[in-house]
Design an enzyme around this catalytic site. Structure first.
Site, PDB file in Angstrom:
ATOM      1  N   ARG A  30     -50.632  -8.290  18.822  1.00 60.62           N
ATOM      2  CA  ARG A  30     -51.207  -7.347  19.778  1.00 60.62           C
ATOM      3  C   ARG A  30     -52.597  -7.805  20.205  1.00 60.62           C
ATOM      4  O   ARG A  30     -52.954  -7.729  21.394  1.00 60.62           O
ATOM      5  CB  ARG A  30     -51.279  -5.942  19.159  1.00 60.62           C
ATOM      6  CG  ARG A  30     -49.940  -5.204  19.155  1.00 60.62           C
ATOM      7  CD  ARG A  30     -49.984  -3.975  18.251  1.00 60.62           C
ATOM      8  NE  ARG A  30     -48.769  -3.172  18.319  1.00 60.62           N
ATOM      9  CZ  ARG A  30     -47.622  -3.491  17.736  1.00 60.62           C
ATOM     10  NH1 ARG A  30     -47.536  -4.607  17.022  1.00 60.62           N
ATOM     11  NH2 ARG A  30     -46.564  -2.711  17.851  1.00 60.62           N
ATOM     12  N   ARG A 127     -30.936  -9.207  20.806  1.00 62.01           N
ATOM     13  CA  ARG A 127     -31.836  -8.126  20.433  1.00 62.01           C
ATOM     14  C   ARG A 127     -32.225  -7.283  21.648  1.00 62.01           C
ATOM     15  O   ARG A 127     -32.344  -7.801  22.763  1.00 62.01           O
ATOM     16  CB  ARG A 127     -33.082  -8.683  19.727  1.00 62.01           C
ATOM     17  CG  ARG A 127     -32.732  -9.388  18.425  1.00 62.01           C
ATOM     18  CD  ARG A 127     -33.946  -9.886  17.687  1.00 62.01           C
ATOM     19  NE  ARG A 127     -34.749  -8.787  17.154  1.00 62.01           N
ATOM     20  CZ  ARG A 127     -35.854  -8.966  16.441  1.00 62.01           C
ATOM     21  NH1 ARG A 127     -36.277 -10.193  16.183  1.00 62.01           N
ATOM     22  NH2 ARG A 127     -36.541  -7.929  15.985  1.00 62.01           N
ATOM     23  N   SER A 172     -39.779   0.133  18.724  1.00 63.14           N
ATOM     24  CA  SER A 172     -41.018   0.664  19.295  1.00 63.14           C
ATOM     25  C   SER A 172     -41.785  -0.418  20.042  1.00 63.14           C
ATOM     26  O   SER A 172     -42.693  -0.111  20.825  1.00 63.14           O
ATOM     27  CB  SER A 172     -41.899   1.246  18.184  1.00 63.14           C
ATOM     28  OG  SER A 172     -42.305   0.234  17.280  1.00 63.14           O
ATOM     29  N   ASP A 321     -39.697  -1.689   7.827  1.00 64.65           N
ATOM     30  CA  ASP A 321     -39.852  -3.074   7.377  1.00 64.65           C
ATOM     31  C   ASP A 321     -39.957  -3.162   5.863  1.00 64.65           C
ATOM     32  O   ASP A 321     -39.745  -4.230   5.279  1.00 64.65           O
ATOM     33  CB  ASP A 321     -41.100  -3.705   8.007  1.00 64.65           C
ATOM     34  CG  ASP A 321     -40.848  -4.188   9.423  1.00 64.65           C
ATOM     35  OD1 ASP A 321     -39.667  -4.236   9.841  1.00 64.65           O
ATOM     36  OD2 ASP A 321     -41.821  -4.498  10.132  1.00 64.65           O
ATOM     37  N   LYS A 425     -41.899 -17.164   8.923  1.00 67.93           N
ATOM     38  CA  LYS A 425     -41.988 -16.252  10.069  1.00 67.93           C
ATOM     39  C   LYS A 425     -43.231 -15.377   9.988  1.00 67.93           C
ATOM     40  O   LYS A 425     -43.897 -15.142  11.004  1.00 67.93           O
ATOM     41  CB  LYS A 425     -40.724 -15.396  10.142  1.00 67.93           C
ATOM     42  CG  LYS A 425     -40.661 -14.442  11.324  1.00 67.93           C
ATOM     43  CD  LYS A 425     -39.332 -13.716  11.349  1.00 67.93           C
ATOM     44  CE  LYS A 425     -39.263 -12.684  12.464  1.00 67.93           C
ATOM     45  NZ  LYS A 425     -39.267 -13.288  13.806  1.00 67.93           N
TER      46      LYS A 425
END
Length: 444
Positions: A30, A127, A172, A321, A425
């Site tokens: 972000r 996805r 989201s 998560d 990742k």
């Protein structure tokens, strides 16, 4: 290079160490996007260096943004262009990085000009993207795609603004992506949520970060949000620097570790007013029986060897998560563990609900799988089990914590992890960090 499959060496003494966690992936990506949109240069401090953030950074470079990276100091400096994309065209490859795919799609659509292509690996092409694409089209974006999935071709001409409807229940990130570019639109953007059951914690993180980059607070309505750009500019750098918090999702593994091995783990740097909703996993571990302290120095988790860990029943929708962390250690808990609110995780890196049920059954557990839940009834663990990770970092890290339990009583490995490199990742040094904690605990 890690062995594949990778054997987990159990802890023979209680854990006793401080763990330096990597920076938050959610915050790093972000902040990269917001810094690119801002006026002026911003240095991210404590940034995560991983596959997902490398994809985001590389894509911004391909779009013409100036980025300087210093991995040793965990710093990334980016020159913002106040809503413009310097390169007139770019081809972007996002791999399996859902965050990058959604954020970059919105960024490309909001640019005044340019032609951009976005694609990923076959799993990323499955996805969810359609809700975001439909909302961006409603704001005037020109996007070519096959049935709402990658690959995409975007011809940028800015966003008009206005009212849109978005379903963010699948992720989201779709809503966060739209909100971050909304201040660049030519008129206010009103987003009506088709379903109120989206993961609000991640959207709150997005809105708080937008404010730190100079935007007025978004206004909530009964069924959505209104974003009005501040007159004269979209974003500005927050004093030239932005501090990235340690990753709260990664913290879940080390909060669970004392339950498996007994002992005490310290997690420096996680603030009381964290941007990350996943810090709520500490309350789950508290319910299991751990003592949780949150001071100025971060989080501390303690679990005495004499205690019997208790099973819990929790809705994980807001912190999904971390559900794999609890599910993986459920065989060691006293009673039946029930995890709900996880249907949307079937559309993440893999079908996490089905995959977790499969691996726990390999370990001898009785598992009741439903569309939105798992119920785990402990049974004796089966030694010499090899865990399939499905190219999903969270399977690798969660089951590695279970493997730290000294099942055989002799300190010898009894559980192995396939493809441990998938942790690159979000947490490239996870297994090295786990081994460092074990070594320090053995010496203490």
């Amino acid at each position: 290079m890690l062995a594949d499959p990778y054997p987990i060496t159990p802890f023979v003494r209680p854990a006793d160490a401080a763990v330096a966690l990597p920076g938050s992936k959610s915050i790093t990506n972000r902040a990269l996007l917001l810094a690119a949109l801002a006026e002026g240069e911003t240095t991210l401090e404590g940034a995560l260096f991983s596959e997902d953030t490398a994809i985001m950074a590389d894509s911004l470079r391909r779009m013409g943004f100036a980025l300087e990276t210093d991995e040793a100091r965990q710093r990334i400096t980016i020159g913002g262009r106040a809503g413009e994309i310097p390169a007139p065209e770019a081809q972007l490859f996002v791999g399996l990085a859902g965050t990058a795919a959604r954020f970059l799609t919105a960024l490309c659509c909001a640019a005044p000009t340019g032609t951009f292509g976005i694609d990923g690996v076959p799993q990323m092409r499955k996805r969810p993207m359609s809700g975001l694409l439909e909302a961006l089209r409603a704001l005037g974006a020109r996007i070519e795609s096959a049935e709402g999935f990658l690959p995409l071709r975007i011809t940028a001409s800015g966003l008009d603004g206005g009212a849109v409807v978005l379903d963010a229940t699948s992720s989201s990130q779709l809503l966060s992506a739209l909100l971050m570019v909304a201040p660049l639109a030519r008129a206010p953007v009103r987003v009506r949520l088709a379903d109120p059951s989206y993961r609000r914690e991640y959207v709150t993180m997005t809105l708080r970060m937008m404010e730190r980059f100079g935007q007025p607070p978004a206004r909530y309505s009964a069924d959505g949000l209104l974003v009005e750009p501040e007159h004269g500019h979209a974003y500005r750098s927050p004093g030239g620097r932005f501090a990235v918090e340690p990753d709260a999702s990664a913290a879940s593994y080390f909060l669970a570790l004392p339950v498996v091995s007994a002992g005490r783990i310290r997690l420096p740097g996680i603030p009381r007013d964290s941007l990350q909703g996943d810090t709520a996993f500490a309350e789950v571990i508290r319910a299991v029986g751990a003592t949780i302290e949150h001071g100025e120095g971060g989080l501390v988790c303690t679990f005495p060897r004499a205690h019997e860990p208790s099973a819990v029943r929790r809705d994980f929708h807001a912190i999904s998560d971390t559900f794999l962390t609890l599910a993986a250690i459920a065989p060691l808990l006293d009673g039946v563990t029930r995890i709900t609110g996880i249907a949307h995780t079937r559309k993440q890196e893999t079908d996490r609900v089905s995959g977790m049920a499969t691996e726990l059954r390999k370990l001898g557990q009785h598992v009741i799988e439903e569309h939105d839940s798992l119920e785990i009834h402990p049974r004796p663990l089966v030694p010499h089990t090899e865990i399939e990770t499905y190219h999903d970092h969270r399977f690798a890290m969660s089951f590695a914590v279970l493997g730290c339990h000294d099942l055989l009583g002799d300190g010898k490995p009894w559980l192995t992890i396939r493809n441990p490199a998938c942790c690159a990742k979000t947490f490239p040094r996870f297994f090295e960090t786990l081994e460092e904690v074990r070594s320090r605990s053995t010496r203490s």
